[in-house]
Design an enzyme around this catalytic site. Structure first.
Site, PDB file in Angstrom:
ATOM      1  N   SER A 180       0.848  -1.179   0.000  1.00 35.42           N
ATOM      2  CA  SER A 180       0.000   0.000   0.000  1.00 35.42           C
ATOM      3  C   SER A 180       0.896   1.246   0.000  1.00 35.42           C
ATOM      4  O   SER A 180       1.862   1.284  -0.760  1.00 35.42           O
ATOM      5  CB  SER A 180      -0.948  -0.033   1.196  1.00 35.42           C
ATOM      6  OG  SER A 180      -1.991   0.884   0.994  1.00 35.42           O
ATOM      7  N   ASP A 447      -8.700  -5.286  -5.680  1.00 39.43           N
ATOM      8  CA  ASP A 447      -8.304  -4.156  -4.838  1.00 39.43           C
ATOM      9  C   ASP A 447      -8.565  -2.821  -5.524  1.00 39.43           C
ATOM     10  O   ASP A 447      -8.008  -2.547  -6.590  1.00 39.43           O
ATOM     11  CB  ASP A 447      -6.808  -4.295  -4.524  1.00 39.43           C
ATOM     12  CG  ASP A 447      -6.259  -3.109  -3.752  1.00 39.43           C
ATOM     13  OD1 ASP A 447      -7.059  -2.363  -3.154  1.00 39.43           O
ATOM     14  OD2 ASP A 447      -5.019  -2.942  -3.750  1.00 39.43           O
ATOM     15  N   HIS A 472      -6.097  -6.218  -1.601  1.00 38.56           N
ATOM     16  CA  HIS A 472      -5.002  -5.323  -1.240  1.00 38.56           C
ATOM     17  C   HIS A 472      -3.869  -6.089  -0.558  1.00 38.56           C
ATOM     18  O   HIS A 472      -4.063  -6.683   0.500  1.00 38.56           O
ATOM     19  CB  HIS A 472      -5.573  -4.263  -0.298  1.00 38.56           C
ATOM     20  CG  HIS A 472      -4.797  -2.984  -0.250  1.00 38.56           C
ATOM     21  ND1 HIS A 472      -4.474  -2.252  -1.366  1.00 38.56           N
ATOM     22  CD2 HIS A 472      -4.292  -2.287   0.802  1.00 38.56           C
ATOM     23  CE1 HIS A 472      -3.816  -1.159  -1.005  1.00 38.56           C
ATOM     24  NE2 HIS A 472      -3.683  -1.161   0.303  1.00 38.56           N
TER      25      HIS A 472
END
Lengths: 506, 506
Positions: A180, A447, A472
């Site tokens: 991320s 995601d 994710h």
């Protein structure tokens, strides 16, 4: 003088106030509480084991402002190391901390640890400045938050790695990992400090800064469609949204909505921001589950449940309940139960008041305030309702998000600041035109963040690892028997690529 | 109220004071007045022509602090363009401004202009923040100088280039040029912003930050040896230095030295910093000439003279004058005459007082204060007398230079600040371990700065162009019939390499 007991009582009041009356949405700017990457290693919980012995925290003396040579102030940054797998001649692996507390469980779990075992790596994780227990300043006042930026974080990493190499092995190769926002940092570190890193895995890394991130709900919509290959789930959400919109127009309807969704407070129809926040909160139920579909190990383990797209869309398309609003409420209340929340917060001012808190002991310090600051001054990434096709209504448009910057941090944080900041960020890092080598970009098709990431090879040595059907940062979690084959393959591909980087000449 | 005429008189006094009593050494931290690169195009003067028509100055709205997204302050940065040679489809050439005023003569002269003609390039030159007329702040107070750094300068360039490409041709390739410190910026820009530049020429670029730059006088010593292949010149300097040291011990000797070297002030033997500055000033006579040996076109043209290593060493080894001190004085007085200085300044406090001035109308604003600030907070590069072999004495050791940071900018600027700054700079840019591609590193063997530069190919696409016998940035000046063949060859090599960069796929 105030007596100690009175003082203690006063402090307790503050703490209780913060715990009971503070409100940060479970999902804020695409960031769940705790940060964007979940916690691995829950199989221990599932098996009834205690958590394995974790390494102790350590502290690195770090400069406060890397971009002002005249500023000599320093602070202590938290980090963890695991030397268990290291053998002389092995590389150094760095897990980059992000927008939440650095959890030492990562020092013994996750795919990078599996790689570390194979490659005899020395493992270290550096907590991101201003998150967790890494406090560069006395508090999180706007004035102090000027030192919170990705550029400062990269410079922290640089100083840390130089020191670590000197202590471990000055000739050791370095591989960085991050998922991320830390995935972005992993790529950006390789971009800006290529002399300090020999390869980078940038999982689910958003690289394009953008104020109005309408793609987010587009992907959520697409991902909900994977439930049964039809629009049934989205259509049910759309109907629920429309019905709620109608219901809010009458006093009776508002009472009904408050009751159905277990809202903490009565609805004031004249308060547009409350209404915006209510719809945004309800979409957040789906965002959170989609973003971590089938991957949120801690969530699954800790809460003893397994809430996925299938769960939510199963409820939304359940024809035994005729009213889509009631199904939408059922989703909401299921999540309230799972997260042990007595009622559903949605009052805008309450949220803003919480995010305006500057103390390290406040609820905001969990990360919500800091991450919001970074969105206002670097990235944007506001998951607005401005896309026409998504089913969550259109009552949380981009202005709703931009105004939050001003409401939380002051009038100075207007659209000009945010626009300039996003432009500067893309100029700084090159957005999706990033010129880079020795980086892998894993992304999951489910995601929503993949829309800001690298989905095709940039060049033969900066490749995309696009994983169909995962969410994710899926590749970062430990192996599971339920992993789809393409996820297993992706982890293997990353493993092999790291091996090649380690073989190459410096 | 003070009447206007009194006020005017007061202002005039200040200006006169600054002109008459200000003192910045001709050579300060290896930087001559005007900046490290001389001015090209003097052939016009030599031929009695007037300067060609130069493009007008233009102004770019620039952010004050690129590393603080919450800071919206802007200022106007000066730049020049020359579209004469541009043809659609051609590249953009950027001349990077440095530690002096950006002289628009560069828009029509210099080897880059020759290349621009051949490659149909759009030419632009961006003045460096805090130099020339590019004033980001009201004055040069220490507090304001926090915004003076190479990192901020690179970010200025990035914003400027993004805007320029949008206006000229978003698909245009960009080549950057720079000599000396801007040469470093040229390489560092390619390092940090590779998505914005397709090739970089980094002439005489120091890349290794170092507090105690003892190599500088080592190379000066080596270069003086090229006069006749013997140590005669250096030995004469050494004897002169020794004799001066002895003479300074007696009142009679000090009077003699003051007279011989036309010193502006009597010598106080108890003032160690005056003595250090005196010896440093005398070595500066040689540093300046060596650094620009046979290349300082403006100097040659404007002053109608041609002072080279041969000139100085010719004087130093002239046996018709028996006393080396008198020969050393002759060198000094020749340069005083050339620069039209009535006497030789050397008083430390006078120099410091000048460099403490913060106004844009002060003598310090010419660049001495700003460049010193950058040495204290980024680079070091103090040309100390700590090398044992050089002949200029050992009375200006590293401490003498470090203390200048404190004396000029305040007690905060101590050795810790400088050490940390130099370490940070090398961590930031990778020093001589820089990982980079599409950069050329021309350097001259005579130039003392080459000791901090890239002298061997880093890789096949980051090559050194080491030019035997030439000085600082020689390749940047216009062709001259006197150019040695290796300099002609170097310019051709750079020309060909640029052609290859322009041919390559983005």
């Amino acid at each position: 003088m105030v007596s100690n007991s009175v003082l203690l009582g006063f402090v307790l009041c503050i703490i209780l106030y913060q715990q009971c009356f503070a409100y940060v949405p479970r999902m804020l700017h695409g960031r769940p509480k705790g940060g964007l990457v979940g916690t691995p290693g829950t199989k221990h919980h599932l098996l009834g084991e205690t958590r394995p012995k974790l390494p102790p925290e350590q502290w690195f003396i770090q400069k406060l402002d890397h971009f002002n040579g005249a500023d000599s102030r320093v602070w202590k940054q938290r980090y963890f190391v695991n030397e268990t797998y290291y053998k002389p001649g092995g590389p150094i692996f760095i897990q980059i901390g992000g927008e939440g507390t650095a959890d030492p469980i990562w020092m013994v779990e996750g795919s990078w640890i599996k790689y570390a075992r194979e490659y005899n790596a020395y493992c270290a994780m550096l907590e991101h400045r201003f998150y967790g227990n890494s406090h560069p300043t006395d508090d999180m006042s706007v004035s102090n938050l000027q030192y919170l930026s990705s550029e400062q974080a990269l410079a922290d990493l640089a100083a840390f790695i130089v020191d670590l190499k000197n202590n471990v092995d000055p000739t050791a190769k370095v591989i960085t990992f991050g998922g991320s926002y830390p995935g972005s940092l992993s790529a950006w570190f390789r971009l800006k400090y290529p002399h300090l890193v020999d390869g980078a895995v940038a999982s689910s890394a958003p690289l394009l800064s953008e104020i109005n991130f309408i793609e987010y709900l587009q992907v959520v919509t697409d991902s909900l469609r994977t439930y049964d290959g039809t629009d049934a789930c989205n259509e049910a959400i759309r109907k629920a949204t429309d019905s709620i919109t109608s219901a809010l127009k009458t006093a009776e309807g508002r009472v009904q909505i408050k009751q159905s969704f277990r809202l903490c407070d009565s609805i004031d129809p004249s308060n547009e921001k409350d209404i915006a926040n209510l719809f945004s909160t309800l979409s957040g139920n789906f965002e959170n589950v989609v973003q971590y579909n089938k991957d949120n190990r801690a969530f699954e383990g800790a809460q003893g449940t397994n809430i996925t797209i299938d769960t939510l869309c199963g409820i939304m398309t359940d024809q035994t309940s005729s009213d889509p609003v009631q199904r939408y409420a059922k989703v909401n209340n299921l999540l309230l139960d799972v997260y042990k929340q007595p009622c559903q917060d949605y009052k805008y001012d309450k949220m803003i008041d919480t995010l305006r808190q500057t103390s390290w002991t406040s609820s905001a310090s969990e990360g919500g305030r800091q991450w919001t600051y970074q969105t206002c001054t670097e990235f944007g990434w506001y998951q607005s309702s401005d896309d026409v096709r998504q089913p969550f209504g259109h009552s949380f448009p981009i202005d709703f998000w931009i105004e939050q910057c001003q409401d939380i941090f002051g009038n100075n944080f207007n659209i000009t600041i945010i626009s300039d900041a996003v432009k500067r960020s893309n100029t700084d890092y090159g957005a999706l035109m990033i010129k880079i080598s020795k980086v892998l970009f894993p992304n999951g098709s489910i995601d929503p963040w993949h829309a800001m990431g690298v989905l095709k090879d940039l060049n033969p040595d900066a490749r995309a690892v696009y994983i169909n059907g995962t969410a994710h940062c899926a590749n970062m979690y430990p192996d599971s028997p339920d992993d789809p084959p393409q996820l297993v393959q992706a982890r293997l591909e990353i493993f092999m690529q790291i091996g090649e980087w380690l073989q190459e000449k410096h």
